[in-house]
Design an enzyme around this catalytic site. Structure first.
Site, mmCIF file in Angstrom:
data_model
loop_
_atom_site.group_PDB
_atom_site.id
_atom_site.type_symbol
_atom_site.label_atom_id
_atom_site.label_comp_id
_atom_site.label_asym_id
_atom_site.label_seq_id
_atom_site.Cartn_x
_atom_site.Cartn_y
_atom_site.Cartn_z
ATOM 1 N N ARG A 31 0.817 -1.216 0.000
ATOM 2 C CA ARG A 31 0.000 0.000 0.000
ATOM 3 C C ARG A 31 0.849 1.264 0.000
ATOM 4 N NH1 ARG A 31 -3.902 -0.386 -2.256
ATOM 5 N NH2 ARG A 31 -2.880 1.240 -3.449
ATOM 6 N N LYS B 71 7.503 39.119 -2.587
ATOM 7 C CA LYS B 71 6.116 39.000 -3.001
ATOM 8 C C LYS B 71 5.303 40.189 -2.475
ATOM 9 C CE LYS B 71 4.438 34.765 -2.968
ATOM 10 N NZ LYS B 71 4.392 34.435 -4.400
ATOM 11 N N GLU C 256 7.870 39.870 -7.466
ATOM 12 C CA GLU C 256 6.531 39.660 -8.003
ATOM 13 C C GLU C 256 5.907 41.020 -8.303
ATOM 14 O OE1 GLU C 256 3.618 36.767 -6.094
ATOM 15 O OE2 GLU C 256 2.770 38.706 -5.505
ATOM 16 N N ASP D 276 2.654 38.720 -12.444
ATOM 17 C CA ASP D 276 1.654 37.911 -11.737
ATOM 18 C C ASP D 276 0.238 38.301 -12.130
ATOM 19 O OD1 ASP D 276 0.864 35.954 -9.794
ATOM 20 O OD2 ASP D 276 0.310 37.613 -8.471
ATOM 21 N N LYS E 54 3.861 25.346 -3.738
ATOM 22 C CA LYS E 54 2.556 24.810 -3.330
ATOM 23 C C LYS E 54 2.618 23.298 -3.446
ATOM 24 C CE LYS E 54 -0.256 28.862 -4.415
ATOM 25 N NZ LYS E 54 -1.338 29.416 -5.249
#
Length: 281
Positions: free
Chosen positions: A99, A166, A196, A217, A134
């Site tokens: 598994r 960012k 960004e 972005d 992510k």
């Protein structure tokens, strides 16, 4: 490139401990008095790119000796009902490790498959597909391995790989120029600086600050084209990355704007597991 064993083994041991718990009740009962060496075959149950077979071998090897005979190359695109490998081991090794090994390979193969579909869309263009941070906590190293298998390039693995300024960094620092000034006074050589941006004003400020990469972005296509031309005209050494609103329908036209990179989390966050099976023969 396969991650080193010193990194992988603690992960695999923990996953096996989670699944086995206080003992594999069914397998333990069946093999208590007879644990013969048996052969198992892995098959595809749908078409896709195969990723993670070397990891599956390492998982089984933590449980016992195994003879591992892949029938396809890692990264191969396989149709449905293709034999992936044959392996021989004690019955307990095969049943207890099944598994965890299958789950990992199905997950990574799903990511590699979707990445492959994205990469195919821009294969004839110079734009490089890259992944993002992510990722599933604890699985980043392996999920990013799977995007490589599927044809993408890895973006930074963590916050220490490169400095990306960012939206919230810009807000906290009081602007792009201020953020970069503070960063440069503390940045170790030779880390790159990426900013960004969401509009032309921010792009101009990033160019003036002589950053390494400018991310465009969630910009509309006409603005992306305009900003690529502006950046290349003012400082051709700066690389341009597009991000946001990237899907299989939009990636081609975004790449055609001339960006160097397209970053998207979709190959990881939107991938479905590839259906595979293991059968004793």
């Amino acid at each position: 490139m396969l991650p080193p064993n010193v990194v992988l083994e603690p992960l695999f041991r923990e996953w096996l401990r989670e699944d086995i718990g206080r003992g594999d009740r069914a397998t333990g009962a069946i093999t208590a008095n007879n644990n013969p060496v048996q052969e198992a075959v892995w098959m595809t149950k749908q078409a896709g790119v195969i990723a993670g077979l070397p990891f599956a071998e390492k998982i089984f090897s933590l449980l016992g000796k195994i003879d591992w005979q892949p029938q396809v190359t890692e990264g191969s695109f396989c149709e449905n009902q293709v034999k992936l490998l044959r392996c021989r081991a004690g019955t307990d090794t095969l049943l207890t490790g099944e598994r965890v090994a299958l789950n990992l390979v199905m997950h990574l193969s799903g990511i590699a498959t979707l990445t492959h579909h994205y990469a195919e869309k821009i294969a004839d263009l110079p734009t490089q597909l890259v992944d993002t941070r992510k990722t599933t906590p604890g699985l980043r190293l392996l999920e990013k391995y799977a995007t490589q298998v599927g044809g993408a390039m890895n973006h930074r693995f963590g916050l220490d790989d490169a400095a990306m300024i960012k939206e919230n960094h810009i807000q906290a620092a009081g602007g792009i120029t201020s953020a970069i000034a503070q960063l440069r006074s503390n940045l170790p050589y030779p880390l790159t600086i990426e900013v960004e941006t969401t509009n032309a004003t921010e792009v101009e400020e990033a160019i003036a600050s002589n950053v390494d990469i400018i991310m465009l972005d969630n910009m509309a296509l006409p603005l992306i084209r305009e900003m690529v031309d502006l950046i290349k005209k003012k400082n051709s050494a700066i690389k341009v990355e597009a991000s946001g609103n990237i899907n299989l329908n939009t990636i081609r036209e975004i790449a055609e704007t001339g960006v160097d990179y397209i970053s998207t989390s979709a190959p990881i966050t939107q991938a479905s597991w590839l259906d595979l099976s293991m059968t004793l023969v």
